[in-house]
Design a protein around this motif. Structure first.
Motif, short mmCIF file in Angstrom:
data_model
loop_
_atom_site.label_atom_id
_atom_site.label_comp_id
_atom_site.label_asym_id
_atom_site.label_seq_id
_atom_site.Cartn_x
_atom_site.Cartn_y
_atom_site.Cartn_z
N UNK A 126 0.81 -1.21 0.00
CA UNK A 126 0.00 0.00 0.00
C UNK A 126 0.85 1.27 0.00
N UNK A 127 2.04 1.20 0.54
CA UNK A 127 2.93 2.37 0.57
C UNK A 127 3.95 2.34 -0.57
N UNK A 128 3.89 1.32 -1.41
CA UNK A 128 4.91 1.16 -2.46
C UNK A 128 4.90 2.32 -3.45
N UNK A 129 3.70 2.75 -3.88
CA UNK A 129 3.61 3.84 -4.85
C UNK A 129 4.25 5.11 -4.31
N UNK A 130 3.95 5.44 -3.05
CA UNK A 130 4.53 6.62 -2.43
C UNK A 130 6.05 6.49 -2.31
N UNK A 131 6.52 5.31 -1.94
CA UNK A 131 7.95 5.08 -1.78
C UNK A 131 8.69 5.25 -3.10
N UNK A 132 8.16 4.65 -4.16
CA UNK A 132 8.80 4.71 -5.47
C UNK A 132 8.80 6.14 -6.00
N UNK A 133 7.67 6.84 -5.88
CA UNK A 133 7.57 8.20 -6.39
C UNK A 133 8.53 9.14 -5.65
N UNK A 134 8.58 9.01 -4.31
CA UNK A 134 9.46 9.87 -3.52
C UNK A 134 10.93 9.60 -3.86
N UNK A 135 11.29 8.33 -3.95
CA UNK A 135 12.69 7.98 -4.24
C UNK A 135 13.11 8.46 -5.62
N UNK A 136 12.27 8.24 -6.62
CA UNK A 136 12.64 8.61 -7.99
C UNK A 136 12.74 10.12 -8.17
N UNK A 137 11.79 10.86 -7.61
CA UNK A 137 11.86 12.32 -7.75
C UNK A 137 13.07 12.88 -7.02
N UNK A 138 13.39 12.31 -5.86
CA UNK A 138 14.60 12.76 -5.14
C UNK A 138 15.85 12.43 -5.95
N UNK A 139 15.88 11.25 -6.53
CA UNK A 139 17.04 10.86 -7.33
C UNK A 139 17.21 11.74 -8.56
N UNK A 140 16.10 12.14 -9.19
CA UNK A 140 16.20 13.01 -10.36
C UNK A 140 16.87 14.33 -10.00
N UNK A 141 16.47 14.90 -8.87
CA UNK A 141 17.09 16.16 -8.44
C UNK A 141 18.56 15.96 -8.11
N UNK A 142 18.89 14.85 -7.46
CA UNK A 142 20.27 14.59 -7.08
C UNK A 142 21.15 14.32 -8.30
N UNK A 143 20.62 13.62 -9.28
CA UNK A 143 21.39 13.35 -10.51
C UNK A 143 21.72 14.66 -11.22
N UNK A 144 20.75 15.58 -11.26
CA UNK A 144 21.01 16.89 -11.88
C UNK A 144 22.10 17.63 -11.12
N UNK A 145 22.06 17.59 -9.78
CA UNK A 145 23.10 18.24 -8.99
C UNK A 145 24.45 17.57 -9.19
N UNK A 146 24.45 16.25 -9.30
CA UNK A 146 25.70 15.52 -9.48
C UNK A 146 26.35 15.87 -10.82
N UNK A 147 25.52 16.00 -11.84
CA UNK A 147 26.05 16.28 -13.18
C UNK A 147 26.44 17.74 -13.35
N UNK A 148 25.70 18.65 -12.75
CA UNK A 148 25.89 20.07 -13.01
C UNK A 148 26.41 20.88 -11.83
N UNK A 149 26.46 20.27 -10.66
CA UNK A 149 26.80 21.03 -9.47
C UNK A 149 28.27 21.31 -9.26
N UNK A 150 29.15 20.58 -9.96
CA UNK A 150 30.58 20.81 -9.82
C UNK A 150 31.20 19.96 -8.73
N UNK A 151 32.52 20.05 -8.62
CA UNK A 151 33.28 19.20 -7.70
C UNK A 151 33.02 19.53 -6.23
N UNK A 152 32.63 20.75 -5.93
CA UNK A 152 32.48 21.16 -4.54
C UNK A 152 31.42 20.33 -3.82
N UNK A 153 30.30 20.04 -4.47
CA UNK A 153 29.21 19.31 -3.82
C UNK A 153 29.07 17.88 -4.33
#
Length: 322
Positions: free
Chosen positions: A244-271
Motif C-alpha cells: 500500500x505504501x509502495x507507490x509513495x515510496x517509489x515516487x518519492x525515491x525517484x523524484x529525489x534521485x532526479x534532483x540529485x542526478x542533476x546536482x551531481x552532473x551540473x553542481x561541480x566538484x564542490x558538492x
C-alpha cells in the motif's frame, strides 16, 4: 492523465524471501566493516589537517583554472570554492583554497605556499593571499570525534522517538535500518576511496532523516492494518502495508534521485561528494525501510490489538505467526 509508476493494487510478497534479502543486507554490512578496516577512509582536509588560504583578485574567480594550476604541483587533496562576502564590496573576488597537510608535516610549508601563489598568479597576476590559516591534527581529531557523536546522537534520538510513537520493536527495527544505511555508506566510501569530509557527515545525517521518514510512513500503515486486520497472519499484514505504501515510496525515491542526478552532473566538484552520498543513501534507505526495518519488526513480533492495555493477560499482545 495521472502518471502512475506503480499500479494501484500490487501484491508483491516482500517478506516471503526475507531470509535472502535480509541476509544480503547483513553480508553487505559485514563487507563494509571489512572494507573500512582494510582500506580506511580517504579523509579530507577537515579530518586530516591542512592549510586554508583566502585569496583576493581583481578578476572574477575561475575555480576550474585555479584547480588546474594547483593540480600540477601534486599537493594531494585540494578544495577550492568561491566566497561571496558582502563586506569586501562588489569589486572583490574572493576564493577559499584548502590544501591537505603534506607528508610528515602538520601543515603546508612556506615554500609550498609560495609555489601555490606563483601558480595562481599565472592565472591571475592580481591575485594575492589575504590570509593563511593551518588546521593541525589535534583539531582534526576533535572533528572526527564530533562527527561520530553527531551521528550517534541522531540515532539515539530517533530510537527514543520511534519508541514513544510506536512500540519498542519498531524503534529497534528503525535503528537497525539506519545503522544499515550508515554502515553501507561508509563502506562504499572506503572501497571507492572518495574524499570523506564534513560535507559527507552532513550527507549521512541527511540520509538518516530521509530513511527514517520513509520508515515511519511504512510503520504507520503497518500499525493501521494491525488494528484493522487482527485475525490475519502477521506476514500478510506486513506485505499488505508494504504494497500500500509502495507507490509513495517509489515516487518519492525517484523524484529525489532526479534532483540529485542533476546536482551531481551540473553542481561541480564542490558538492559532488555530498550528492553522491545522498544518491546512494536514497537507494539503501528505500531498501532498508522494506527489507530491514520491516523484517526486524516482523521477527520481534508486535501488538495485534492496540486498543488493549499492557495489563491484558499474556499471549494476547504479541504474535510471530506467519
Amino acid at each position: 492523465m495521472r502518471l502512475k509508476l506503480v499500479r494501484d493494487e500490487t501484491s508483491i510478497d516482500f517478506l516471503g524471501t526475507w531470509r535472502l534479502s535480509f541476509g544480503a543486507s547483513m553480508v553487505m554490512m559485514v563487507l563494509s566493516v571489512v572494507a573500512f578496516f582494510a582500506f580506511g577512509l580517504n579523509f579530507g582536509i577537515d579530518f586530516r589537517g591542512g592549510t586554508s588560504i583566502r585569496t583576493e583578485a581583481t578578476q572574477p574567480v575561475d575555480v576550474g583554472q585555479y584547480r588546474s594550476a594547483i593540480a600540477q604541483l601534486g599537493l594531494g587533496d585540494v578544495a577550492i570554492s568561491e566566497v561571496f562576502d558582502p563586506t569586501f564590496g562588489p569589486d572583490q573576488n574572493v576564493a577559499m583554497i584548502r590544501i591537505q597537510a603534506q607528508e610528515g608535516q602538520e601543515s603546508v610549508p612556506p615554500a609550498v605556499l609560495e609555489e601555490v601563489q606563483t601558480a595562481l598568479q599565472e592565472v591571475d597576476p592580481s591575485l594575492r593571499f589575504s590570509s593563511v590559516e593551518s588546521v593541525g591534527p589535534k583539531v582534526s581529531g576533535e572533528l572526527v570525534q564530533s562527527a561520530i557523536l553527531a551521528v550517534a546522537t541522531a540515532l539515539a534520538a530517533i530510537l527514543v522517538y520511534i519508541w514513544l510513537r510506536f512500540e519498542w520493536q519498531f524503534s529497534v527495527g528503525a535503528v537497525a535500518a539506519l545503522v544499515h544505511d550508515v554502515v553501507l555508506t561508509i563502506g562504499l566510501f572506503s572501497v571507492l576511496q572518495i574524499r570523506f569530509d564534513l560535507a559527507i557527515i552532513a550527507a549521512i545525517l541527511t540520509i538518516v532523516g530521509y530513511s527514517i521518514n520513509d520508515t515511519v510512513v511504512v510503520f504507520d500503515r503497518i500499525r493501521e492494518n494491525l488494528i484493522k486486520f487482527k485475525k490475519r497472519p502477521l506476514i500478510d499484514v506486513f506485505n499488505m502495508s508494504l504494497n500500500e505504501t509502495l507507490s509513495r515510496t517509489v515516487m518519492t525515491s525517484l523524484t529525489t534521485l532526479l534532483a540529485l542526478i542533476a546536482l551531481f552532473a551540473l553542481g561541480g566538484d564542490v558538492i559532488r561528494g555530498f550528492v553522491f552520498a545522498m544518491m546512494w543513501g536514497v537507494v539503501v534507505g528505500t531498501w532498508s525501510s522494506i527489507f530491514v526495518a520491516a523484517v526486524v519488526v516482523k521477527r520481534l513480533g508486535v501488538k495485534r490489538d492496540w486498543s488493549k492495555t499492557d495489563t491484558d493477560k499474556p499471549g494476547t499482545q504479541f504474535s510471530t505467526e506467519g
